[in-house]
Design a protein around this motif. Structure first.
Motif, PDB file in Angstrom:
ATOM      1  N   TYR A  95       3.740   2.349   3.571  1.00 24.59           N
ATOM      2  CA  TYR A  95       4.430   2.257   2.280  1.00 24.59           C
ATOM      3  C   TYR A  95       5.512   1.193   2.291  1.00 24.59           C
ATOM      4  O   TYR A  95       5.763   0.543   1.263  1.00 24.59           O
ATOM      5  N   MET A  96       6.147   0.967   3.414  1.00 22.13           N
ATOM      6  CA  MET A  96       7.169  -0.085   3.464  1.00 22.13           C
ATOM      7  C   MET A  96       6.556  -1.458   3.192  1.00 22.13           C
ATOM      8  O   MET A  96       7.182  -2.304   2.563  1.00 22.13           O
TER       9      MET A  96
ATOM     10  N   GLY B 281       9.052   7.537   0.115  1.00 20.88           N
ATOM     11  CA  GLY B 281       7.995   6.613  -0.283  1.00 20.88           C
ATOM     12  C   GLY B 281       7.229   7.093  -1.493  1.00 20.88           C
ATOM     13  O   GLY B 281       6.791   6.289  -2.323  1.00 20.88           O
TER      14      GLY B 281
ATOM     15  N   LYS C 100       4.900  -1.208  -0.924  1.00 20.02           N
ATOM     16  CA  LYS C 100       5.751  -1.026  -2.105  1.00 20.02           C
ATOM     17  C   LYS C 100       6.347  -2.363  -2.558  1.00 20.02           C
ATOM     18  O   LYS C 100       6.725  -3.201  -1.737  1.00 20.02           O
TER      19      LYS C 100
END
Length: 184
Positions: A75-76, A43, A79
């Motif tokens: 972060y998934m 990440g 982003k």
């Protein structure tokens, strides 16, 4: 130039999922503190994550509402992401854009400034990108399990020579392998 790197987990006998789509229970044999920390480092290394359509749908369903691994969830969801698809009209997961021609789109993105672009999962997309000569590196976490059958990570195609960059054993007995792609 930005790097395009594929990342996946695979059984020792070459499968990234069992016989049924999203049969990923073998991932638990590799999951532990080392792989969690490594996942967090991915990440930090990336500013764009790409998925094939099937992987995108499964990841979006999981990470939007996940109640575990909250740092990875953060972060998934945050982003910027791309989904390689010619059939989707819109992407429901936040910060996602549709890449109708993944090869051309990613070839252009690689020339732009930024961090590493990762393809998470998405065996068919990774195959397409390898065949197009766009992948700079392949990373695989080799899980200490034999599935006996399932969906192969690497698809039939032209021969590819890879150069070992790293082999890192982790606390669960799995091994993270990093290979640079070569053109010869």
């Amino acid at each position: 130039m930005r790097q395009l790197i594929g990342w996946n987990l695979m059984s020792l006998d070459g499968y990234f999922e069992g016989e049924m789509p999203w049969d990923l229970s073998f991932h638990l044999s590799a999951w532990g503190e080392d792989l969690r920390r490594y996942s967090l480092s991915l990440g930090e290394e990336t500013d764009f994550i790409v998925f094939g359509r099937k992987t995108y749908e499964g990841m979006a369903a999981h990470w939007q509402d996940a109640t575990e691994e909250l740092e990875i969830k953060a972060y998934m969801n945050a982003k910027p992401k791309g989904v390689a698809s010619r059939s989707l009209d819109e992407a429901q997961w936040n910060n996602t854009r549709i890449l109708p021609d993944a090869v051309a789109d990613l070839r252009a993105m690689k020339t732009q400034p930024g961090k590493t672009i990762f393809v998470f999962g998405s065996a068919e997309l990774q195959h397409t990108l390898l065949e197009a000569g766009l992948m700079d590196e392949v990373r695989v976490c080799l899980a200490p399990v034999l599935l006996g059958r399932g969906n192969s990570l690497f698809k039939t195609g032209s021969e590819k020579r890879l150069s070992l960059l790293e082999a890192r054993p982790i606390d669960t007995g799995a091994v993270i392998l990093r290979y640079a792609t070569t053109t010869s």
